[in-house]
Scaffold this motif. Structure first.
Motif, PDB file in Angstrom:
ATOM      1  N   UNK A 113      -0.481  -2.541  -4.763  1.00  0.00           N
ATOM      2  CA  UNK A 113      -1.879  -3.255  -4.556  1.00  0.00           C
ATOM      3  C   UNK A 113      -2.977  -2.140  -4.249  1.00  0.00           C
ATOM      4  N   UNK A 114      -2.736  -1.106  -3.690  1.00  0.00           N
ATOM      5  CA  UNK A 114      -3.494  -0.155  -3.425  1.00  0.00           C
ATOM      6  C   UNK A 114      -2.671   1.199  -3.274  1.00  0.00           C
ATOM      7  N   UNK A 115      -3.231   2.332  -3.863  1.00  0.00           N
ATOM      8  CA  UNK A 115      -2.682   3.510  -3.684  1.00  0.00           C
ATOM      9  C   UNK A 115      -3.582   4.603  -3.105  1.00  0.00           C
ATOM     10  N   UNK A 116      -3.230   5.461  -2.242  1.00  0.00           N
ATOM     11  CA  UNK A 116      -4.090   6.444  -1.704  1.00  0.00           C
ATOM     12  C   UNK A 116      -3.446   7.727  -1.565  1.00  0.00           C
ATOM     13  N   UNK A 117      -3.961   8.898  -1.707  1.00  0.00           N
ATOM     14  CA  UNK A 117      -3.610  10.197  -1.466  1.00  0.00           C
ATOM     15  C   UNK A 117      -3.708  10.507  -0.134  1.00  0.00           C
TER      16      UNK A 117
ATOM     17  N   UNK B 150       3.584  15.468  -7.148  1.00  0.00           N
ATOM     18  CA  UNK B 150       3.646  14.397  -8.025  1.00  0.00           C
ATOM     19  C   UNK B 150       3.016  14.603  -9.489  1.00  0.00           C
ATOM     20  N   UNK B 151       2.239  15.865  -9.350  1.00  0.00           N
ATOM     21  CA  UNK B 151       1.567  16.298 -10.502  1.00  0.00           C
ATOM     22  C   UNK B 151       2.957  16.579 -11.760  1.00  0.00           C
ATOM     23  N   UNK B 152       3.992  17.112 -11.211  1.00  0.00           N
ATOM     24  CA  UNK B 152       5.134  17.459 -12.242  1.00  0.00           C
ATOM     25  C   UNK B 152       5.833  15.925 -12.448  1.00  0.00           C
TER      26      UNK B 152
ATOM     27  N   UNK C 288       0.784  -1.348  -0.150  1.00  0.00           N
ATOM     28  CA  UNK C 288       0.109  -0.155  -0.039  1.00  0.00           C
ATOM     29  C   UNK C 288       0.799   1.205   0.026  1.00  0.00           C
ATOM     30  N   UNK C 289       0.488   1.885  -0.964  1.00  0.00           N
ATOM     31  CA  UNK C 289       1.339   3.430  -0.933  1.00  0.00           C
ATOM     32  C   UNK C 289       0.263   4.428  -0.631  1.00  0.00           C
ATOM     33  N   UNK C 290       0.941   5.674   0.116  1.00  0.00           N
ATOM     34  CA  UNK C 290       0.288   6.858   0.288  1.00  0.00           C
ATOM     35  C   UNK C 290       1.150   7.932  -0.264  1.00  0.00           C
ATOM     36  N   UNK C 291       0.306   8.715  -1.187  1.00  0.00           N
ATOM     37  CA  UNK C 291       1.115   9.621  -1.683  1.00  0.00           C
ATOM     38  C   UNK C 291       0.704  10.993  -1.173  1.00  0.00           C
TER      39      UNK C 291
ATOM     40  N   UNK D 185       4.596   8.763 -10.549  1.00  0.00           N
ATOM     41  CA  UNK D 185       3.434   8.534 -10.064  1.00  0.00           C
ATOM     42  C   UNK D 185       2.770   7.213 -10.787  1.00  0.00           C
ATOM     43  N   UNK D 186       2.641   7.254 -12.081  1.00  0.00           N
ATOM     44  CA  UNK D 186       2.094   5.937 -12.665  1.00  0.00           C
ATOM     45  C   UNK D 186       2.845   4.832 -12.233  1.00  0.00           C
ATOM     46  N   UNK D 187       4.272   4.767 -12.113  1.00  0.00           N
ATOM     47  CA  UNK D 187       4.779   3.413 -12.041  1.00  0.00           C
ATOM     48  C   UNK D 187       4.607   3.244 -10.404  1.00  0.00           C
TER      49      UNK D 187
END
Length: 68
Positions: free
Chosen positions: A47-51, A32-34, A24-27, A39-41
Motif C-alpha cells: 500500500x505504501x513504500x518509503x525509502x 535496489x538500483x541494480x 508498508x515497505x521501507x527500502x 523493487x518494482x514488484x
C-alpha cells in the motif's frame, strides 16, 4: 503476502468491519538500483513504500491514519 492482506481486508469489509490492514515497505540502501524488477514488484505489492531516507513521510502517514 500482499494478496493475503487484500483477502483479509475483503473478508472484514464483508463483515462490515472497516479497519483494514496496510502493508508498508521501507527500502534502504542503494542496492535496489541494480535490482529494479525486484523493487518494482515490492512497490506494486504494498500500500505504501518509503525509502529509509524518507521515514518522516512514514511518520506523517501514521499520524494521519490515527486521526481518521
Amino acid at each position: 503476502m500482499y494478496e493475503e492482506v487484500q483477502k483479509y481486508n475483503r473478508r472484514m469489509r464483508g463483515r462490515n468491519i472497516e479497519n483494514s490492514v496496510k502493508l508498508i515497505n521501507v527500502i534502504d540502501g542503494g542496492g535496489w538500483l541494480a535490482r529494479k524488477n525486484d523493487l518494482r514488484k515490492i512497490f506494486e505489492e504494498c500500500d505504501y513504500c518509503f525509502a529509509f531516507s524518507g521515514l518522516s513521510e512514514l511518520i506523517n502517514l501514521i499520524k494521519q491514519m490515527y486521526r481518521e
